[in-house]
Design a protein around this motif. Structure first.
Motif, PDB file in Angstrom:
ATOM      1  N   TYR A 144       0.697  -1.350   0.052  1.00 11.13           N
ATOM      2  CA  TYR A 144       0.154  -0.088   0.056  1.00 11.13           C
ATOM      3  C   TYR A 144       1.024   1.419  -0.026  1.00 11.13           C
ATOM      4  O   TYR A 144       0.442   2.347  -0.698  1.00 11.13           O
ATOM      5  CB  TYR A 144      -0.942   0.142   1.173  1.00 11.13           C
ATOM      6  CG  TYR A 144      -2.176  -1.118   1.145  1.00 11.13           C
ATOM      7  CD1 TYR A 144      -3.292  -0.240   0.460  1.00 11.13           C
ATOM      8  CD2 TYR A 144      -2.254  -2.182   1.106  1.00 11.13           C
ATOM      9  CE1 TYR A 144      -4.445  -1.185  -0.082  1.00 11.13           C
ATOM     10  CE2 TYR A 144      -3.300  -3.035   0.937  1.00 11.13           C
ATOM     11  CZ  TYR A 144      -4.402  -2.639   0.287  1.00 11.13           C
ATOM     12  OH  TYR A 144      -5.418  -3.262   0.060  1.00 11.13           O
ATOM     13  N   THR A 145       2.033   1.293   0.535  1.00 13.99           N
ATOM     14  CA  THR A 145       2.867   2.506   0.787  1.00 13.99           C
ATOM     15  C   THR A 145       4.066   2.426   0.062  1.00 13.99           C
ATOM     16  O   THR A 145       4.600   3.812   0.000  1.00 13.99           O
ATOM     17  CB  THR A 145       2.938   2.628   2.480  1.00 13.99           C
ATOM     18  OG1 THR A 145       4.015   1.464   2.767  1.00 13.99           O
ATOM     19  CG2 THR A 145       1.919   2.446   3.196  1.00 13.99           C
ATOM     20  N   CYS A 194       6.809   1.478   1.042  1.00 12.60           N
ATOM     21  CA  CYS A 194       7.835   1.965   2.012  1.00 12.60           C
ATOM     22  C   CYS A 194       9.092   1.104   2.307  1.00 12.60           C
ATOM     23  O   CYS A 194       8.939  -0.054   1.688  1.00 12.60           O
ATOM     24  CB  CYS A 194       7.415   1.973   3.682  1.00 12.60           C
ATOM     25  SG  CYS A 194       6.823   0.522   4.263  1.00 12.60           S
ATOM     26  N   SER A 196       6.034   7.294   2.379  1.00 15.71           N
ATOM     27  CA  SER A 196       4.987   6.334   1.820  1.00 15.71           C
ATOM     28  C   SER A 196       4.355   7.124   0.752  1.00 15.71           C
ATOM     29  O   SER A 196       4.340   8.376   0.364  1.00 15.71           O
ATOM     30  CB  SER A 196       4.009   6.332   2.855  1.00 15.71           C
ATOM     31  OG  SER A 196       2.818   6.005   2.577  1.00 15.71           O
ATOM     32  N   ARG A 197       3.991   6.191  -0.364  1.00 18.95           N
ATOM     33  CA  ARG A 197       3.468   7.100  -1.490  1.00 18.95           C
ATOM     34  C   ARG A 197       1.703   7.445  -1.263  1.00 18.95           C
ATOM     35  O   ARG A 197       1.049   7.833  -2.078  1.00 18.95           O
ATOM     36  CB  ARG A 197       3.186   6.115  -3.001  1.00 18.95           C
ATOM     37  CG  ARG A 197       2.528   4.914  -2.811  1.00 18.95           C
ATOM     38  CD  ARG A 197       2.347   3.942  -3.982  1.00 18.95           C
ATOM     39  NE  ARG A 197       1.912   2.562  -3.753  1.00 18.95           N
ATOM     40  CZ  ARG A 197       2.423   1.725  -4.276  1.00 18.95           C
ATOM     41  NH1 ARG A 197       3.045   1.743  -5.381  1.00 18.95           N
ATOM     42  NH2 ARG A 197       1.660   0.586  -4.152  1.00 18.95           N
ATOM     43  N   VAL A 198       1.155   6.951  -0.144  1.00 16.49           N
ATOM     44  CA  VAL A 198      -0.190   7.394   0.205  1.00 16.49           C
ATOM     45  C   VAL A 198      -0.331   7.765   1.764  1.00 16.49           C
ATOM     46  O   VAL A 198       0.882   7.668   2.443  1.00 16.49           O
ATOM     47  CB  VAL A 198      -1.258   6.225   0.061  1.00 16.49           C
ATOM     48  CG1 VAL A 198      -1.486   5.745  -1.135  1.00 16.49           C
ATOM     49  CG2 VAL A 198      -0.846   5.093   0.920  1.00 16.49           C
ATOM     50  N   GLU A 199      -1.228   8.683   2.165  1.00 13.18           N
ATOM     51  CA  GLU A 199      -1.485   9.220   3.308  1.00 13.18           C
ATOM     52  C   GLU A 199      -1.547   7.773   4.380  1.00 13.18           C
ATOM     53  O   GLU A 199      -2.658   7.065   3.904  1.00 13.18           O
ATOM     54  CB  GLU A 199      -2.479  10.160   3.769  1.00 13.18           C
ATOM     55  CG  GLU A 199      -2.291  10.988   4.965  1.00 13.18           C
ATOM     56  CD  GLU A 199      -3.600  11.714   5.413  1.00 13.18           C
ATOM     57  OE1 GLU A 199      -3.835  11.885   6.387  1.00 13.18           O
ATOM     58  OE2 GLU A 199      -3.984  12.061   4.180  1.00 13.18           O
ATOM     59  N   ILE A 200      -0.788   7.328   5.406  1.00 13.88           N
ATOM     60  CA  ILE A 200      -1.321   6.436   6.186  1.00 13.88           C
ATOM     61  C   ILE A 200      -2.225   6.578   7.271  1.00 13.88           C
ATOM     62  O   ILE A 200      -1.888   7.336   8.125  1.00 13.88           O
ATOM     63  CB  ILE A 200      -0.051   5.745   6.782  1.00 13.88           C
ATOM     64  CG1 ILE A 200       1.044   5.309   5.768  1.00 13.88           C
ATOM     65  CG2 ILE A 200      -0.252   4.245   7.683  1.00 13.88           C
ATOM     66  CD1 ILE A 200       2.453   4.937   6.391  1.00 13.88           C
ATOM     67  N   VAL A 244      -6.472   2.768   5.622  1.00 13.19           N
ATOM     68  CA  VAL A 244      -5.598   2.234   4.854  1.00 13.19           C
ATOM     69  C   VAL A 244      -4.987   0.941   5.651  1.00 13.19           C
ATOM     70  O   VAL A 244      -4.725  -0.080   5.412  1.00 13.19           O
ATOM     71  CB  VAL A 244      -4.107   3.079   4.485  1.00 13.19           C
ATOM     72  CG1 VAL A 244      -2.885   2.295   4.182  1.00 13.19           C
ATOM     73  CG2 VAL A 244      -4.584   4.040   3.457  1.00 13.19           C
TER      74      VAL A 244
END
Ligand code: NZQ
Ligand code: ZN
Length: 381
Positions: free
Chosen positions: A276-277, A279, A342-346, A350
């Motif tokens: 998802y991220t 990371c 991260s490519r998205v806000e955690i 999520v």
């Protein structure tokens, strides 16, 4: 001890200058069409690419570059590499990089030999590739131990799953500590934490009492912590980098795992967090481990106590986990999810998805349920 069969597939060349000394000989058994696989460009900046292409030319090899393998390699990148390998009638794949390049190449090696879709074959049909192109690894960043095992961790963005696939282990691995000197401090420390995690994840699986694997795992943990502390003082300490390079291989080359059950639940959570991220693997583990261990400490109190005493000189099981958390801070590693790149806000949403899709293994000391995985992740916020 559980019954086991152990065979060692990878020949290892270790030491400063090992690439110059051994690469030509290591390649002599294979055909002339070599795929030279690497990441996003560090090998060009630090001179490794030039040194290796010179050796390949001297060895009479025809070289096809496969570049741009990203951290957390994707299944789409695997397909790109497999198409390139087929088109250029590749005889041998030389992976030059860290875990990401090596893992990507392991699956390219399998995908190049079959029209079947490897992901579907393994994940849905539970079949494994029977033919692979031979490959070898030159390690430029250590930590994963990917160079000495047959597993590969690949992110399939279409289904948003990061998972381990089985493929062939490299025929040889060249570990030249000098090659790691340009790895930035944070990546060195993150990689080394991954090594520590592999030894811990193996140790916390069930084993017979007095199994040698527990003793070796603890030795690797202690040595990893010691050498990480050396690097915190002097990041250019080549001896410490070399020690960590071998710790890394030892923790994940399978020798610790024979005859026992392993845990690896923290890895399963981190891998899916990565799906998802995107990371960094070692940094994701640094955030998750203390929270995970606080959840399972009561299920293996004696093991946690032994870990506390031997690795950190702490007096109780809980104090050992506190010491691990303090060590993570001492290293400057992230301690909260919000500190991860991260490519998205955690968000809690999520994390719910990560908890609902991560692999839950019937692991030891205790199998988690999905709500507990979610609780662990929320405690990392
Ligand atoms: O891409 P380039 O430009 O080469 O830069 C890389 C990358 O940004 C850089 N780097 C590598 N060698 C360098 C260097 N920079 C300067 N000088 C050098 N000599 O380091 C960065 C990270 O590289 P990467 O390969 O992504 O890191 P790592 O070795 O930690 O590998 C992570 C991947 O391995 C998987 C992880 O999940 C992740 O996908 N793992 C593989 C395992 C296995 N097969 O056994 C086990 C692990 O548990 C792990 O899951
Ligand atoms: Zn790992």
């Amino acid at each position: 001890m559980k019954n086991f069969v152990y065979e060692y597939a990878t020949k290892v060349y270790f030491g400063e200058g090992a690439v110059k000394e051994h690469l030509k000989t290591a390649l002599s058994a294979y055909g002339e069409n070599v795929m030279l696989a690497y990441g996003g460009g560090s090998v060009k900046a630090n001179g490794i690419y030039d040194e290796i292409t010179t050796i390949l030319k001297e060895a009479g090899k025809k070289v096809t570059d496969f570049s741009g393998i990203m951290s957390n390699p994707t299944y789409a990148k695997v397909q790109e590499g497999a198409a390139l390998a087929k088109e250029n009638h590749i005889d041998f794949i030389l992976a030059v990089g860290g875990g990401s390049v090596i893992d990507c190449c392991k699956i390219v090696a399998a995908q190049a030999k079959t029209e079947d879709d490897i992901w579907k074959m393994e994940m849905e049909e539970h079949r494994f590739p029977t033919a692979v192109l031979p490959m070898g690894a030159v390690v430029t960043a250590s930590g994963t131990g990917a160079e000495m095992n047959g597993g590969a961790v690949i992110t399939n963005d279409e289904v948003q799953i990061k998972a381990g696939l089985g493929a062939a282990a490299p025929r040889f691995a060249i570990l030249d500590p000098g090659y790691t000197m340009s790895v930035p401090k944070m990546q060195v420390i993150s990689g080394a934490f991954d090594t520590l995690s592999h030894a811990m994840e193996t140790y916390y699986g069930n084993s017979d009492e007095d199994n040698v694997s527990d003793d070796v795992a603890l030795a690797i943990m202690k040595n990893t912590v010691k050498n990480m502390r050396r690097l915190l003082k002097d990041i250019n300490d080549v001896q410490a980098r070399g020690n960590l390079m071998w710790d890394s291989a030892m923790a994940e080359n399978g020798i610790l795992k024979v005859g026992r059950v392993t845990d690896f639940q923290a890895h399963q959570i981190e891998h899916q967090l990565g799906a998802y991220t995107d990371c960094n693997h070692g940094q994701g583990l640094a955030v998750i481990h203390p929270a995970y261990y606080r959840h399972i400490v009561k299920d293996a109190p004696e093991k946690f106590l032994r870990f506390a005493k031997e690795v950190f000189g702490a007096e109780t099981a809980e104090a050992g986990i506190d010491a691990l958390a303090a060590f993570i801070e001492e290293c400057g590693l992230p301690t909260k999810l919000g500190q991860l790149k991260s490519r998205v806000e955690i968000t809690p949403e999520v994390l719910r998805k990560v908890a609902d899709t991560c692999n839950i293994i019937p692991c030891n000391p205790r199998q988690l349920d999905r709500d507990e995985v979610y609780d662990i992740l929320m405690e990392c916020m």
